[in-house]
Design a protein around this motif. Structure first.
Motif, PDB file in Angstrom:
ATOM      1  N   ARG A  97      -0.363   4.128 -30.276  1.00  0.00           N
ATOM      2  CA  ARG A  97      -0.213   3.444 -28.977  1.00  0.00           C
ATOM      3  C   ARG A  97      -0.344   1.931 -29.052  1.00  0.00           C
ATOM      4  NH1 ARG A  97      -4.728   6.269 -25.958  1.00  0.00           N
ATOM      5  NH2 ARG A  97      -2.941   6.728 -24.677  1.00  0.00           N
ATOM      6  N   THR A  98      -1.064   1.408 -30.033  1.00  0.00           N
ATOM      7  CA  THR A  98      -1.219  -0.050 -30.111  1.00  0.00           C
ATOM      8  C   THR A  98       0.027  -0.751 -30.645  1.00  0.00           C
ATOM      9  OG1 THR A  98      -2.213   0.097 -32.310  1.00  0.00           O
ATOM     10  CG2 THR A  98      -3.718   0.137 -30.423  1.00  0.00           C
ATOM     11  N   PHE A  99       0.949  -0.001 -31.216  1.00  0.00           N
ATOM     12  CA  PHE A  99       2.178  -0.583 -31.763  1.00  0.00           C
ATOM     13  C   PHE A  99       3.239  -0.585 -30.668  1.00  0.00           C
ATOM     14  CE2 PHE A  99      -0.243   1.116 -35.273  1.00  0.00           C
ATOM     15  CZ  PHE A  99      -0.270   0.027 -36.128  1.00  0.00           C
ATOM     16  N   ASP A 100       3.165  -1.593 -29.786  1.00  0.00           N
ATOM     17  CA  ASP A 100       4.022  -1.611 -28.605  1.00  0.00           C
ATOM     18  C   ASP A 100       4.855  -2.881 -28.467  1.00  0.00           C
ATOM     19  OD1 ASP A 100       1.984  -3.352 -27.967  1.00  0.00           O
ATOM     20  OD2 ASP A 100       1.398  -2.318 -26.125  1.00  0.00           O
ATOM     21  N   THR A 109       5.788   1.222 -34.903  1.00  0.00           N
ATOM     22  CA  THR A 109       6.351   0.898 -33.598  1.00  0.00           C
ATOM     23  C   THR A 109       7.546   1.795 -33.302  1.00  0.00           C
ATOM     24  OG1 THR A 109       5.625  -1.381 -33.879  1.00  0.00           O
ATOM     25  CG2 THR A 109       7.260  -0.956 -32.162  1.00  0.00           C
ATOM     26  N   ASN A 112       6.124   5.136 -32.230  1.00  0.00           N
ATOM     27  CA  ASN A 112       5.553   5.063 -30.889  1.00  0.00           C
ATOM     28  C   ASN A 112       6.668   5.032 -29.845  1.00  0.00           C
ATOM     29  OD1 ASN A 112       3.740   4.767 -28.740  1.00  0.00           O
ATOM     30  ND2 ASN A 112       3.617   2.561 -28.988  1.00  0.00           N
TER      31      ASN A 112
END
Length: 143
Positions: A97-100, A109, A112
């Motif tokens: 989720r942090t790869f946005d 990314t 995700n």
């Protein structure tokens, strides 16, 4: 030449040697999946699963006929998959989720975006970089 794909779907029997996955939605090139292709299997967190659990090879892939009377449809496939490896470390929405930053070019990314930006369970095509990155989740299991 084989290609790499990922699927996010409820997987009823994690220790299984393989799966029959019926009428799976496809997105991001997923409709091109064919016998012999590599498939990374994510047990759908939408249905209480835990994310990446296995890698397999597609034994059989069949395009599903469109449903009568439905004007716009996502292409669907039915797959028979044989397990080739079990994930050595967890990987799911919490990790990805942090790869946005959608344009950063990172394999994390891409995963995700394709698997978690929309909640839909689906088959997606993967870049070579994303497939290599996912393969590292299995390295410890094969040693």
């Amino acid at each position: 030449m084989t290609a790499a794909f990922a699927i996010k779907t409820p997987l009823p029997d994690e220790p299984a040697d393989g799966w029959q996955l019926v009428e799976q939605k496809t997105m991001y090139g997923g409709k091109r999946i064919a016998a012999g292709d590599e498939l990374f299997l994510f047990d759908s967190e939408n249905a209480g699963g835990r994310g990446l659990i296995a890698r397999g090879v597609v034994v059989q892939a069949a395009v599903c006929a469109p449903r009568v009377g439905v004007p716009r449809q996502t292409p669907r496939v039915t797959l028979t998959v044989r397990r080739t490896a079990t994930a050595a470390r967890p990987l799911g929405r919490a990790v990805l989720r942090t790869f946005d930053r959608w344009d950063d070019g990172r394999p994390e990314t891409e995963l995700n975006f394709k698997l978690y930006r929309q909640a839909t369970d689906k088959v997606v095509g993967l870049s070579e970089a994303a497939a290599r990155w996912l393969a590292d989740c299995f390295a410890e299991a094969s040693e």
